[in-house]
Design an enzyme around this catalytic site. Structure first.
Site, PDB file in Angstrom:
ATOM      1  N   HIS A 188      65.053  35.706 -12.822  1.00  0.00           N
ATOM      2  CA  HIS A 188      64.963  37.167 -12.721  1.00  0.00           C
ATOM      3  C   HIS A 188      64.670  37.545 -11.272  1.00  0.00           C
ATOM      4  O   HIS A 188      63.778  36.974 -10.646  1.00  0.00           O
ATOM      5  CB  HIS A 188      63.855  37.703 -13.626  1.00  0.00           C
ATOM      6  CG  HIS A 188      63.759  39.199 -13.618  1.00  0.00           C
ATOM      7  ND1 HIS A 188      64.621  39.997 -14.333  1.00  0.00           N
ATOM      8  CD2 HIS A 188      62.928  40.036 -12.962  1.00  0.00           C
ATOM      9  CE1 HIS A 188      64.315  41.269 -14.125  1.00  0.00           C
ATOM     10  NE2 HIS A 188      63.296  41.314 -13.291  1.00  0.00           N
ATOM     11  N   ASN A 222      62.125  39.281 -26.201  1.00  0.00           N
ATOM     12  CA  ASN A 222      61.590  40.360 -25.370  1.00  0.00           C
ATOM     13  C   ASN A 222      62.140  40.235 -23.956  1.00  0.00           C
ATOM     14  O   ASN A 222      61.894  39.239 -23.269  1.00  0.00           O
ATOM     15  CB  ASN A 222      60.054  40.308 -25.357  1.00  0.00           C
ATOM     16  CG  ASN A 222      59.463  40.537 -26.730  1.00  0.00           C
ATOM     17  OD1 ASN A 222      59.935  41.383 -27.488  1.00  0.00           O
ATOM     18  ND2 ASN A 222      58.440  39.777 -27.065  1.00  0.00           N
ATOM     19  N   LEU A 223      62.879  41.228 -23.507  1.00  0.00           N
ATOM     20  CA  LEU A 223      63.582  41.185 -22.231  1.00  0.00           C
ATOM     21  C   LEU A 223      62.625  40.885 -21.086  1.00  0.00           C
ATOM     22  O   LEU A 223      61.644  41.601 -20.876  1.00  0.00           O
ATOM     23  CB  LEU A 223      64.299  42.521 -21.984  1.00  0.00           C
ATOM     24  CG  LEU A 223      65.076  42.641 -20.667  1.00  0.00           C
ATOM     25  CD1 LEU A 223      66.225  41.651 -20.624  1.00  0.00           C
ATOM     26  CD2 LEU A 223      65.579  44.072 -20.474  1.00  0.00           C
ATOM     27  N   ASP A 224      62.915  39.823 -20.345  1.00  0.00           N
ATOM     28  CA  ASP A 224      62.181  39.434 -19.136  1.00  0.00           C
ATOM     29  C   ASP A 224      60.698  39.192 -19.390  1.00  0.00           C
ATOM     30  O   ASP A 224      59.870  39.318 -18.483  1.00  0.00           O
ATOM     31  CB  ASP A 224      62.336  40.509 -18.036  1.00  0.00           C
ATOM     32  CG  ASP A 224      63.775  40.659 -17.581  1.00  0.00           C
ATOM     33  OD1 ASP A 224      64.537  39.681 -17.692  1.00  0.00           O
ATOM     34  OD2 ASP A 224      64.133  41.761 -17.119  1.00  0.00           O
ATOM     35  N   GLU A 225      60.331  38.829 -20.620  1.00  0.00           N
ATOM     36  CA  GLU A 225      58.925  38.602 -20.940  1.00  0.00           C
ATOM     37  C   GLU A 225      58.654  37.200 -21.472  1.00  0.00           C
ATOM     38  O   GLU A 225      57.579  36.931 -22.002  1.00  0.00           O
ATOM     39  CB  GLU A 225      58.436  39.647 -21.952  1.00  0.00           C
ATOM     40  CG  GLU A 225      58.401  41.063 -21.402  1.00  0.00           C
ATOM     41  CD  GLU A 225      57.775  42.055 -22.377  1.00  0.00           C
ATOM     42  OE1 GLU A 225      57.113  41.620 -23.332  1.00  0.00           O
ATOM     43  OE2 GLU A 225      57.963  43.262 -22.167  1.00  0.00           O
TER      44      GLU A 225
END
Length: 279
Positions: A188, A222-225
């Site tokens: 990311h 969970n997006l980018d988590e």
């Protein structure tokens, strides 16, 4: 002598290190490196041991160790073979290029067996390293059709890890659940949890940041988590606009991704809830 990586995860208790190393001694195994960590918050114990010896009876070794540990212990004995990587890409070449070059030079203990894109921009780069490239254009398929084709292509290549190397498309929960935790890795372009989602360098510019970074993490619903594996930052200043921030960010992105993949390949990463233990 042969070499293996012993990974142990269990509830914490007194004497665990002695019990594990004694079991290794019983099987004439030499411990040449060892790292361990006990989590105070939930009483979990993690250990990575590099062993040398004769591993013809690997199952017996694992059972011998498990007998000495708390119930539910996870024990694995992994070889040091070159792994197989599948890389998902869109249009940006820097992360894919770094992985290809390091694999080619031997600095990455893995072979890139497949590159899959949702645009055809990077087919030529993959071809320079004789790596098969497959493209499923976003415009040609529904999201469900595209993901099904990509999953089929991934499964066909039989990878140990799937790397999202600037793959700029949100994956569905169904796609993500196709993989067991610890096998789907994303880079990311931000120092998470800051600037999540789209246009992180524009977000950074509007906030006037003095540091930008990158985060490699395992992918979850969970997006980018997902659990973070590796992070780093570089300094910037008021002269950087969003475009120059992005160019500067490319270096840290490819560096962080490479370090994360190497640590996974070296069996140095344990998933611990929504965190990681990294030796």
């Amino acid at each position: 002598m042969d070499k293996r990586i012993l990974l142990t995860e269990c509830s914490d208790a007194t004497g665990l290190i002695a019990k594990i190393t004694d079991a290794c001694f019983v099987h004439n195994l030499n411990v040449i490196r060892q790292d361990q960590f006990a989590s105070a918050e939930d009483g979990k114990f993690f250990m990575r041991s590099v062993l040398e010896g004769d591993f013809k009876d690997s199952e017996k070794i694992i059972e011998e160790i498990k007998k000495r540990l708390p119930e539910g212990a996870k024990v694995s004995l992994n070889d040091t073979r070159r792994r197989r990587l599948c890389v998902l890409v869109t249009r940006e070449a820097h992360c894919l290029g770094e992985l290809l070059m390091k694999s080619y030079s031997g600095a990455l203990n893995a072979d890139i067996v497949s590159v899959i894109g949702n645009h055809d921009d990077l087919g030529g780069l993959a071809a320079k390293f004789n790596v098969p490239f497959t493209c499923f254009e976003n415009a040609d398929y529904t999201r469900e059709e595209q993901e099904k084709l990509i999953l089929d292509a991934i499964d066909k290549s039989k990878p140990d890890l799937v790397i999202l190397a600037k793959y700029m498309r949100i994956l569905s929960p169904k796609f993500i659940r196709h993989f067991k935790m610890g096998t789907l890795v994303n880079i990311h372009h931000s120092f998470l949890p800051a600037f999540m989602g789209a246009k992180p360098y524009y977000q950074a510019f509007t906030r006037g940041v003095k540091l930008i970074g990158a985060t490699a993490h395992f992918v979850t619903d969970n997006l980018d988590e997902g659990p973070i594996i590796e992070q780093d930052v570089i300094k910037v200043n008021h002269r950087y606009d969003p475009e120059t921030l992005a160019k500067a960010g490319h270096d840290v992105e490819q560096m962080v991704l490479l370090r994360a993949v190497n640590k996974i390949l070296d069996d140095k990463v344990f998933v611990h809830g929504n965190k990681t233990v990294v030796f």
